[in-house]
Design a protein around this motif. Structure first.
Motif, short mmCIF file in Angstrom:
data_model
loop_
_atom_site.label_atom_id
_atom_site.label_comp_id
_atom_site.label_asym_id
_atom_site.label_seq_id
_atom_site.Cartn_x
_atom_site.Cartn_y
_atom_site.Cartn_z
N GLY A 330 0.80 -1.22 0.00
CA GLY A 330 0.00 0.00 0.00
C GLY A 330 0.83 1.26 0.00
N ASN A 331 2.11 1.17 0.35
CA ASN A 331 3.00 2.34 0.29
C ASN A 331 3.36 2.73 -1.13
OD1 ASN A 331 3.34 2.85 3.10
ND2 ASN A 331 4.73 1.09 3.24
N PHE A 332 3.00 1.89 -2.13
CA PHE A 332 3.47 2.10 -3.50
C PHE A 332 2.30 2.10 -4.49
CE2 PHE A 332 6.67 0.09 -0.91
CZ PHE A 332 7.77 0.90 -1.13
N GLN A 333 1.13 2.54 -4.06
CA GLN A 333 -0.04 2.50 -4.94
C GLN A 333 -0.06 3.63 -5.96
OE1 GLN A 333 -3.98 1.60 -3.24
NE2 GLN A 333 -2.94 1.52 -1.27
N ALA A 334 0.38 4.80 -5.55
CA ALA A 334 0.21 5.98 -6.41
C ALA A 334 1.51 6.29 -7.15
CB ALA A 334 -0.20 7.18 -5.56
N GLY A 335 1.37 6.54 -8.47
CA GLY A 335 2.53 6.97 -9.25
C GLY A 335 3.68 6.00 -9.21
N THR A 336 3.40 4.71 -9.39
CA THR A 336 4.43 3.70 -9.21
C THR A 336 5.59 3.86 -10.18
OG1 THR A 336 2.76 2.18 -8.37
CG2 THR A 336 4.85 1.23 -9.00
N ALA A 337 5.31 4.26 -11.42
CA ALA A 337 6.41 4.48 -12.36
C ALA A 337 7.33 5.59 -11.86
CB ALA A 337 5.88 4.80 -13.75
N CYS A 338 6.74 6.60 -11.24
CA CYS A 338 7.56 7.66 -10.65
C CYS A 338 8.41 7.09 -9.52
CB CYS A 338 6.67 8.79 -10.14
SG CYS A 338 5.80 9.69 -11.43
#
Length: 594
Positions: A330-338
């Protein structure tokens, strides 16, 4: 020619000559201690400074012994060098100089050459079976094997993190000399051997220390795995410093991976360990120290630790490959490519920010560190085995995306690590397994199922009942890797890919890797990144990676040498390129080869 090696530890049984042995035990909670040698009357031990008890007995290697530390308590040696009858049995005197080392010219390898292969020795069949498999592993392009913990644990099936006798190699895997033969053979074919060591806790069965050496543990302090060890106590620090040097000097391991050092509050002890190792290892011999550290403490890497397992890097890649987002993902849900771009540029994603899952800040800035300070992986024992059903990525990810991810893993300047079976795309699980007594086995089984209840898929108690019982021998057996699995066409294709990518790494990346630093990295789509590194000869390595299905058009032109591409590019040299869906392109610019 041959050599013989021994390291004299502060505690334990030290052979003084072929027929005399010094026994030394730290038992500050006791007023008297006796040595119990099989075939001899009890021998009272003398009180020495610092809470130690000691005596000399007329016995040779092979003698079995225990200590009486109370009227009704007889215990094995906590610094036992061999424990042939498991954790509750007698310890055995060992002559470390009995083994003749043949790899007399071996001084290790430079860290930049490291390509790590993590191995569970029990799954591999024991020390001798793994020894026989070393040529196959080396032929892949692997340069180091990393053994999961070997300290004697209860029973014959365990990951190794339940060890209770840190100096005794697990007897179910083979003898002391079998382990030395494994290391010696590896060195003769050019492989480094690293050992995973656990200095943050003891296992739950067979650890008697609290009953005669209570200061070993910090009152009122606990880790996730048991009582916290008190590294404020000088004798405790010495016990673990000796252990590290024992493995490095007597068993000739090329490095140690320190498990979960974030559970050791005394950070200064880690620095002390580093200083001791660097001072004691012979001049010219290369020995490497690696960390697992949830704190992302970059300063420990600046002080001289070679690298840290890059859990942030794994987690970002796992979310991109699988779409999973529960638990720590859940720490890596948003903007994973970034976030993947951050991994390639800075090493860590979390370098001081607040984690969404915990609501707490984590990490420290790491962008100044060389790329080789980070060990990158797509899979390891934790990330597979802590899943309820132990699924590997080949059961979870799109195979096209996974193949692209392997190119990033094996051709980026971070140090790559593979987990056993990954090289042929094994789809067998790696499950959590134990061989505890029945009562403890039930506690472990029920506790594991309760922990997994937090995940939506296991909210139903009936579903949780299907989670494999760690103590069932079938759980271990399901995790084993028969040689026949490597024979399929699909397995051979994966082996060929890994071998090819590692040959490219050896040719293009490794010679330029020392002090390589990231120049920049950025997201170029939902699941695509472009990253560049300045190598030590001035060349620039560029990796374009797309883990999604949609092509990325009009990418920046890349001149000079195309090191690897899949699928092959459809534009000419020096013109904008199209990065296909699930594609990867690797260029080396300004490499001096014209």
């Amino acid at each position: 020619m041959s050599e013989r090696h021994a390291y004299r530890c502060t505690m334990g049984a030290t052979l003084l000559d072929p027929s005399r042995t010094l026994f030394r035990l730290w038992a500050p909670t006791c007023t008297e201690v006796s040595l119990l040698l099989e075939g001899y009357p009890d021998l009272p031990m003398h009180v020495a400074a610092g809470g130690y008890f000691e005596c000399i007995a007329p016995v040779e290697a092979g003698a079995r012994y225990r200590y009486r530390v109370g009227p009704d308590l007889i215990v094995p040696d906590p610094a036992s060098r061999a424990q042939p009858d498991d954790v509750h049995g007698p310890s055995m005197v060992v002559d470390p100089r009995a083994f003749e080392w043949r790899s007399t010219q071996w001084n290790g390898r430079n860290w930049e050459q490291a390509v790590i292969y993590e191995v569970h020795v029990g799954i591999a069949g024991g020390f001798r079976a793994l020894c026989d498999d070393l040529p196959r592993i080396a032929a892949l392009g692997i340069t180091a094997i990393e053994l999961m913990p070997l300290s004697e644990f209860p029973g014959g099936r365990n990951w190794g993190y339940d060890g209770v006798l840190p100096y005794a190699p697990e007897s179910s895997y083979g003898t002391v000399d079998d382990l030395k033969m494994l290391v010696d053979t590896a060195h003769r074919i050019g492989l480094m051997v690293f050992l995973d060591v656990v200095y943050n806790h003891f296992g739950p069965d067979g650890n008697y220390l609290a009953q005669y050496a209570a200061p070993m543990f910090r009152a009122g302090s606990h880790t996730a795995w048991g009582a916290a060890i008190d590294f404020r106590i000088p004798q405790v620090r010495t016990y673990f410093l000796d252990n590290a040097l024992y493995w490095l000097m007597e068993y000739r391991f090329d490095g140690l991976r320190l498990d979960a050092v974030d559970a050791i509050p005394e950070r200064d002890w880690l620095v002390e360990l580093l200083v001791h190792v660097r001072a004691c290892v012979e001049p010219g011999r290369r020995v490497h120290l690696m960390l697992e550290n949830r704190n992302n403490d970059a300063d420990l890497l600046r002080r001289g630790f070679d690298a840290q397992w890059n859990d942030d890097g794994h987690n970002v890649l796992h979310v991109l490959l699988t779409g999973e987002h529960e638990g720590y993902y859940g720490n890596f849900q948003a903007g994973t490519a970034c976030e993947l771009a951050m991994v390639l540029r800075d090493g860590f994603v979390f370098h001081g920010q607040v984690e969404p899952v915990t609501g707490q800040p984590r990490g420290s800035p790491s962008g100044d560190l060389p790329a080789t300070s980070f060990i990158l992986f797509l899979q390891n024992h934790d990330q597979i085995g802590n899943r309820a059903f132990g699924e590997r990525l080949d059961r979870l990810a799109d195979p096209r995306a996974l193949l692209a991810a392997y190119a990033l893993l094996l051709l980026s300047p971070q140090i790559p690590m593979l987990f056993m079976g990954e090289e042929w795309g094994s789809t067998r699980p790696f499950l959590f397994f134990t061989s505890h007594n029945a009562a403890l086995g039930r506690i472990v089984r029920d506790g594991r199922r309760a922990e997994l209840a937090a995940f939506s898929h296991f909210s139903d108690p009936a579903v949780r009942e299907t989670i494999p019982d760690p103590n069932d021998p079938a759980t271990f057996e399901a995790s084993c890797l028969p040689k026949s699995d490597r024979q399929s066409a699909r397995a051979q294709d994966r082996i060929n890919l890994i071998t090819h990518l590692l040959a490219l790494r050896a040719k293009w990346i490794v010679p330029r890797l020392r002090d390589a630093h990231a120049l920049d990295a950025r997201a170029i789509g939902q699941a695509a990144v472009i990253a560049r590194w300045r190598m030590n000869d001035g060349a620039v390595l560029t990796i374009m990676l797309n883990l999604g299905p949609h092509a990325q058009a009009d990418m920046p032109p890349c001149a000079d040498r195309l090191v690897y591409a899949h699928p092959p590019p459809d534009r000419g040299k020096g013109t904008p390129v199209v990065l296909s869906g699930y594609g990867v392109m690797v260029f080396m610019t300004g490499d001096g080869h014209g």
